[in-house]
Design a protein around this motif. Structure first.
Motif, PDB file in Angstrom:
ATOM      1  N   PHE A   2       0.838  -1.201   0.000  1.00 26.12           N
ATOM      2  CA  PHE A   2       0.000   0.000   0.000  1.00 26.12           C
ATOM      3  C   PHE A   2       0.870   1.246   0.000  1.00 26.12           C
ATOM      4  CE2 PHE A   2      -2.164  -2.824   3.291  1.00 26.12           C
ATOM      5  CZ  PHE A   2      -2.980  -3.449   2.366  1.00 26.12           C
ATOM      6  N   VAL A   3       0.297   2.332  -0.491  1.00 29.45           N
ATOM      7  CA  VAL A   3       0.849   3.649  -0.217  1.00 29.45           C
ATOM      8  C   VAL A   3       0.250   4.056   1.128  1.00 29.45           C
ATOM      9  CG1 VAL A   3       0.940   6.047  -0.966  1.00 29.45           C
ATOM     10  CG2 VAL A   3       0.942   4.207  -2.675  1.00 29.45           C
ATOM     11  N   SER A   4       1.085   4.268   2.140  1.00 29.47           N
ATOM     12  CA  SER A   4       0.541   4.572   3.477  1.00 29.47           C
ATOM     13  C   SER A   4       0.235   6.049   3.644  1.00 29.47           C
ATOM     14  CB  SER A   4       1.550   4.182   4.566  1.00 29.47           C
ATOM     15  OG  SER A   4       1.791   2.817   4.522  1.00 29.47           O
ATOM     16  N   ASN A   5       1.112   6.890   3.102  1.00 27.54           N
ATOM     17  CA  ASN A   5       0.957   8.324   3.337  1.00 27.54           C
ATOM     18  C   ASN A   5       0.041   8.941   2.288  1.00 27.54           C
ATOM     19  OD1 ASN A   5       2.562   8.433   5.663  1.00 27.54           O
ATOM     20  ND2 ASN A   5       4.409   8.375   4.397  1.00 27.54           N
ATOM     21  N   ALA A   6      -1.231   8.688   2.449  1.00 25.60           N
ATOM     22  CA  ALA A   6      -2.253   9.232   1.551  1.00 25.60           C
ATOM     23  C   ALA A   6      -3.569   9.241   2.318  1.00 25.60           C
ATOM     24  CB  ALA A   6      -2.384   8.359   0.299  1.00 25.60           C
ATOM     25  N   TRP A   7      -4.458  10.107   1.881  1.00 20.95           N
ATOM     26  CA  TRP A   7      -5.801  10.124   2.470  1.00 20.95           C
ATOM     27  C   TRP A   7      -6.657   9.089   1.753  1.00 20.95           C
ATOM     28  CZ3 TRP A   7      -7.320  12.642   6.773  1.00 20.95           C
ATOM     29  CH2 TRP A   7      -6.482  13.641   7.263  1.00 20.95           C
ATOM     30  N   TYR A   8      -7.337   8.273   2.531  1.00 20.64           N
ATOM     31  CA  TYR A   8      -8.219   7.245   1.972  1.00 20.64           C
ATOM     32  C   TYR A   8      -9.654   7.488   2.447  1.00 20.64           C
ATOM     33  CZ  TYR A   8      -4.229   4.446   0.461  1.00 20.64           C
ATOM     34  OH  TYR A   8      -3.099   4.002  -0.178  1.00 20.64           O
ATOM     35  N   ILE A   9     -10.603   7.294   1.557  1.00 18.88           N
ATOM     36  CA  ILE A   9     -12.007   7.336   1.990  1.00 18.88           C
ATOM     37  C   ILE A   9     -12.231   6.181   2.962  1.00 18.88           C
ATOM     38  CG2 ILE A   9     -14.398   6.984   1.248  1.00 18.88           C
ATOM     39  CD1 ILE A   9     -13.686   8.387  -1.383  1.00 18.88           C
ATOM     40  N   THR A  96      -5.296   6.649  17.626  1.00 16.42           N
ATOM     41  CA  THR A  96      -6.281   7.370  16.804  1.00 16.42           C
ATOM     42  C   THR A  96      -5.600   7.834  15.519  1.00 16.42           C
ATOM     43  OG1 THR A  96      -5.777   9.485  17.844  1.00 16.42           O
ATOM     44  CG2 THR A  96      -7.568   8.208  18.814  1.00 16.42           C
ATOM     45  N   PHE A  97      -6.416   8.132  14.520  1.00 18.93           N
ATOM     46  CA  PHE A  97      -5.895   8.486  13.200  1.00 18.93           C
ATOM     47  C   PHE A  97      -6.585   9.762  12.720  1.00 18.93           C
ATOM     48  CE2 PHE A  97      -5.786   3.942  13.867  1.00 18.93           C
ATOM     49  CZ  PHE A  97      -4.459   3.644  13.590  1.00 18.93           C
ATOM     50  N   PRO A  98      -5.848  10.644  12.031  1.00 19.91           N
ATOM     51  CA  PRO A  98      -6.487  11.855  11.513  1.00 19.91           C
ATOM     52  C   PRO A  98      -7.653  11.513  10.576  1.00 19.91           C
ATOM     53  CG  PRO A  98      -4.087  12.010  11.348  1.00 19.91           C
ATOM     54  CD  PRO A  98      -4.407  10.592  11.735  1.00 19.91           C
ATOM     55  N   ASP A 112       2.185   8.191   8.348  1.00 24.31           N
ATOM     56  CA  ASP A 112       2.921   8.990   9.326  1.00 24.31           C
ATOM     57  C   ASP A 112       2.071  10.212   9.683  1.00 24.31           C
ATOM     58  OD1 ASP A 112       4.565  10.723  10.642  1.00 24.31           O
ATOM     59  OD2 ASP A 112       6.235  10.557   9.221  1.00 24.31           O
ATOM     60  N   PRO A 113       1.629  10.327  10.953  1.00 22.69           N
ATOM     61  CA  PRO A 113       0.715  11.437  11.287  1.00 22.69           C
ATOM     62  C   PRO A 113       1.335  12.808  11.047  1.00 22.69           C
ATOM     63  CG  PRO A 113       1.273  10.130  13.251  1.00 22.69           C
ATOM     64  CD  PRO A 113       1.869   9.422  12.087  1.00 22.69           C
ATOM     65  N   GLU A 114       2.657  12.886  11.126  1.00 23.41           N
ATOM     66  CA  GLU A 114       3.341  14.179  10.892  1.00 23.41           C
ATOM     67  C   GLU A 114       3.064  14.722   9.491  1.00 23.41           C
ATOM     68  OE1 GLU A 114       6.583  15.345  12.794  1.00 23.41           O
ATOM     69  OE2 GLU A 114       5.225  14.627  14.359  1.00 23.41           O
ATOM     70  N   LEU A 115       2.771  13.820   8.557  1.00 22.15           N
ATOM     71  CA  LEU A 115       2.597  14.237   7.165  1.00 22.15           C
ATOM     72  C   LEU A 115       1.135  14.482   6.797  1.00 22.15           C
ATOM     73  CD1 LEU A 115       5.083  11.677   5.505  1.00 22.15           C
ATOM     74  CD2 LEU A 115       5.529  14.029   6.221  1.00 22.15           C
ATOM     75  N   SER A 116       0.235  14.297   7.768  1.00 19.81           N
ATOM     76  CA  SER A 116      -1.188  14.299   7.417  1.00 19.81           C
ATOM     77  C   SER A 116      -1.707  15.697   7.077  1.00 19.81           C
ATOM     78  CB  SER A 116      -2.015  13.694   8.550  1.00 19.81           C
ATOM     79  OG  SER A 116      -1.942  14.532   9.681  1.00 19.81           O
TER      80      SER A 116
END
Ligand code: FES
Ligand SMILES: [Fe+2]
Length: 359
Positions: A2-9, A96-98, A112-116
């Motif tokens: 997976f690409v982890s650092n991305a916003w997913y629906i 928790t997740f953004p 990575d939450p820092e990149l959200s």
């Protein structure tokens, strides 16, 4: 992979109505997703740290969420804030997740939450699904036992429509996809495409598409004018954007050939293939249009359902054949019409490799 650092629906907003708590696995993480009483959306690990009951079995309280098993409560930041009949709750937190709400969807960030803070992976082209001027934005979510990459491939590969969806959009127009040329703009009976760092766009056009085209496009024009049928040729255009990692928008424009100045009939079909696990996905889909009212939604929903039922056995069958192996590692043969899906795979592989390198 997976690409982890991305916003997913991760959810449709209406799934969170009436204090519902949605249990959903995304990128292999079990999430409990809900809207707290203050209105903020929370995505947290679906696991109580006490005896690991799923928090999604619990309920919403003024303080946050209460576990269904022994009643511990957790705030929106995951902190344990109460344990029944115990003065001091233990110093424990749930991950928790953004999460944000945009374009009529709930999006979550599992990397990575820092990149959200970077919302550029929420595709701009999905604005239309949150715009009330576009009609029919019903949500459709389907669980499908397929690696999300096979769904991406399917969306790039319009040529399959001739065989899988002949009664709707599988007419001669899908053959144009085999004649892809780099470029912009619309080419009659051909396709142009552009490849960016994180997106691909392709466009196709038929200046006069008659009965040889799939019936779906002519039926849209008929429906918009209150007619049963549109036997005449149409001017048909389709522009498709894919944004890495998993978002695709089909924008279809149809008008009568002898009315070049008429407002066209337009629809956007939006697809999101959200990875659940390595071999299963949540398929979010919406179709919106620029005409009619909600009374016309039913045939769109039925048509979408029928099209999914046609793709699903083929895709799930591919996954069964592949098992845990990746398609491209198995050295498949490729056809002329596969160029764009291979470009999409390349972009994904580069994003995944870049994350692995950054560690
Ligand atoms: S498992 Fe949640 S309170 Fe015991
Ligand atoms: Fe299909």
């Amino acid at each position: 992979m997976f690409v982890s650092n991305a916003w997913y629906i991760i959810a449709e907003p209406q799934e969170l109505e009436n204090e519902a708590i949605v249990a959903r696995t995304v990128l292999g993480k079990r999430l409990a997703i809900y809207r707290g009483r203050d209105g903020a959306i929370v995505a947290m690990e679906d696991r109580c740290p006490h005896r690991f009951a799923p928090l999604s079995l619990g309920k919403i309280t003024d303080r946050g969420i209460q576990c269904a098993y022994h009643g511990a409560e957790f705030a929106a930041n995951g902190q344990c804030v109460a344990v029944p009949a115990q003065k001091n709750p233990p110093d424990a937190t749930v991950d928790t997740f953004p999460a944000v709400e945009k374009h009529g969807y709930v999006w979550g960030w599992l990397g990575d939450p820092e990149l959200s803070g970077d919302e550029s992976s929420i595709p701009d082209g999905f604005w239309v699904s949150g715009d009330p001027a576009w009609i029919g934005g019903y949500g459709h979510m389907e669980s499908i036992k397929v690696d999300y990459r096979l769904i991406n491939d399917n969306l790039f590969d319009i040529t399959h429509a001739e065989f899988v969806h002949p009664e709707s959009f599988g007419g001669e127009e899908v053959q144009f996809y085999r004649d892809a040329k780099r470029g912009t703009g619309f080419r009659d009976r051909g396709m142009t495409y552009e490849v960016g760092d994180n997106h691909i766009v392709f466009r196709t056009h038929a200046a006069a598409l008659g009965q040889e085209g799939g019936p779906l496009w002519r039926s849209l024009l008929a429906q918009s004018r209150g007619l049963d049928d549109w036997p005449e040729p149409i001017d048909f255009r389709m522009e498709v954007y894919w944004w890495a990692p998993v978002y695709t928008s089909f924008h279809i424009t149809v008008r009568p050939i002898d009315e070049p100045d008429a407002d066209p009939v337009e629809i956007y079909n939006l697809h999101a293939a959200i990875p659940e696990t390595e071999a299963s996905s949540h398929y979010f889909y919406r179709s919106v249009r620029n005409y009619g009212d909600a009374s016309m939604n039913a045939p769109f929903i039925e048509a979408a359902q029928a099209i999914f039922e046609q793709d699903k056995p083929v895709l799930e069958g591919q996954q069964e054949v592949l098992g845990a192996r990746d398609l491209l590692d198995e050295d498949p043969i490729s056809f002329r019409g596969d160029r764009l899906q291979l470009e999409g795979r390349r972009i994904l592989n580069e994003l995944i490799a870049a994350e692995a390198k950054d560690g």
